[in-house]
Write a protein that holds these residues in place. Sequence first.
Motif, mmCIF file in Angstrom:
data_model
loop_
_atom_site.group_PDB
_atom_site.id
_atom_site.type_symbol
_atom_site.label_atom_id
_atom_site.label_comp_id
_atom_site.label_asym_id
_atom_site.label_seq_id
_atom_site.Cartn_x
_atom_site.Cartn_y
_atom_site.Cartn_z
ATOM 1 N N UNK A 2 0.840 -1.193 0.000
ATOM 2 C CA UNK A 2 0.000 0.000 0.000
ATOM 3 C C UNK A 2 0.875 1.243 0.000
ATOM 4 N N UNK A 3 0.536 2.192 -0.858
ATOM 5 C CA UNK A 3 1.247 3.460 -0.967
ATOM 6 C C UNK A 3 0.342 4.588 -0.496
ATOM 7 N N UNK A 4 0.951 5.601 0.124
ATOM 8 C CA UNK A 4 0.189 6.756 0.622
ATOM 9 C C UNK A 4 0.381 7.955 -0.285
ATOM 10 N N UNK A 5 -0.724 8.562 -0.674
ATOM 11 C CA UNK A 5 -0.706 9.830 -1.385
ATOM 12 C C UNK A 5 -1.107 10.896 -0.358
ATOM 13 N N UNK A 6 -0.109 11.607 0.132
ATOM 14 C CA UNK A 6 -0.294 12.541 1.237
ATOM 15 C C UNK A 6 -1.276 13.656 0.889
ATOM 16 N N UNK A 7 -2.185 13.931 1.829
ATOM 17 C CA UNK A 7 -3.130 15.051 1.756
ATOM 18 C C UNK A 7 -4.095 14.985 0.573
ATOM 19 N N UNK A 8 -4.371 13.805 0.049
ATOM 20 C CA UNK A 8 -5.334 13.678 -1.047
ATOM 21 C C UNK A 8 -6.628 13.005 -0.595
ATOM 22 N N UNK A 9 -6.854 12.971 0.714
ATOM 23 C CA UNK A 9 -8.101 12.446 1.245
ATOM 24 C C UNK A 9 -9.101 13.560 1.470
ATOM 25 N N UNK A 10 -9.975 13.351 2.431
ATOM 26 C CA UNK A 10 -11.043 14.305 2.732
ATOM 27 C C UNK A 10 -10.551 15.325 3.756
ATOM 28 N N UNK A 11 -10.860 16.587 3.512
ATOM 29 C CA UNK A 11 -10.556 17.634 4.484
ATOM 30 C C UNK A 11 -11.829 17.912 5.266
ATOM 31 N N UNK A 16 -13.143 19.229 9.384
ATOM 32 C CA UNK A 16 -12.837 19.715 10.735
ATOM 33 C C UNK A 16 -11.372 20.126 10.876
ATOM 34 N N UNK A 17 -10.835 20.756 9.838
ATOM 35 C CA UNK A 17 -9.457 21.248 9.892
ATOM 36 C C UNK A 17 -8.396 20.179 9.730
ATOM 37 N N UNK A 18 -8.785 18.936 9.488
ATOM 38 C CA UNK A 18 -7.814 17.858 9.309
ATOM 39 C C UNK A 18 -7.894 17.326 7.882
ATOM 40 N N UNK A 19 -6.731 17.046 7.285
ATOM 41 C CA UNK A 19 -6.651 16.551 5.916
ATOM 42 C C UNK A 19 -6.294 15.067 5.933
ATOM 43 N N UNK A 20 -7.103 14.269 5.278
ATOM 44 C CA UNK A 20 -6.814 12.842 5.171
ATOM 45 C C UNK A 20 -5.877 12.551 4.007
ATOM 46 N N UNK A 21 -5.545 11.291 3.844
ATOM 47 C CA UNK A 21 -4.651 10.839 2.785
ATOM 48 C C UNK A 21 -5.394 9.847 1.903
ATOM 49 N N UNK A 22 -4.818 9.558 0.746
ATOM 50 C CA UNK A 22 -5.338 8.500 -0.110
ATOM 51 C C UNK A 22 -4.343 7.359 -0.086
ATOM 52 N N UNK A 23 -4.825 6.135 0.104
ATOM 53 C CA UNK A 23 -3.996 4.952 0.134
ATOM 54 C C UNK A 23 -4.316 4.089 -1.076
ATOM 55 N N UNK A 24 -3.268 3.680 -1.797
ATOM 56 C CA UNK A 24 -3.424 2.885 -3.011
ATOM 57 C C UNK A 24 -2.764 1.532 -2.766
ATOM 58 N N UNK A 25 -3.560 0.481 -2.841
ATOM 59 C CA UNK A 25 -3.064 -0.882 -2.664
ATOM 60 C C UNK A 25 -2.905 -1.517 -4.026
ATOM 61 N N UNK A 26 -1.713 -2.095 -4.304
ATOM 62 C CA UNK A 26 -1.520 -2.780 -5.576
ATOM 63 C C UNK A 26 -1.849 -4.257 -5.390
ATOM 64 N N UNK A 27 -2.643 -4.769 -6.328
ATOM 65 C CA UNK A 27 -3.069 -6.177 -6.273
ATOM 66 C C UNK A 27 -2.767 -6.847 -7.593
#
Length: 109
Positions: free
Chosen positions: A87-96, A98-109
């Motif tokens: 699994x790879x993390x794409x920093x700050x590409x999740x949901x923003x 309540x002032x917090x930014x999530x990440x997107x995680x990409x799992x290779x299968x």
Amino acid sequence: VKIPAGVDSGHQIVLPNIRQTGFGSSDLIITIRVEPHGFFYKKGNDIFCEVSLNNERLSSGTRIRVKTIDGRKVELRIPPGTTPGTTFRLKDLGIKRNGQQGHQYVKVV
């Protein structure tokens, strides 16, 4: 009605004092139901997805373009020797939210 970003199923939005013909006014309560997406799923502010790659691309390494929730495509470098399930993390590409930014995680299968 404005729906907040990243809202979960079961979240309620209250619109106070909505006038009803012949009944006076009362609060309107809207309960949100979030339908599943075909590619993404979420946990909290983080977004998850899976990308299929063949063994040749995993063993030699490659670059892939990955969809994000805002409709863009970003390039992700897959290093040589990557194993399925990594699994790879794409920093700050999740949901923003309540002032917090999530990440997107990409799992290779």
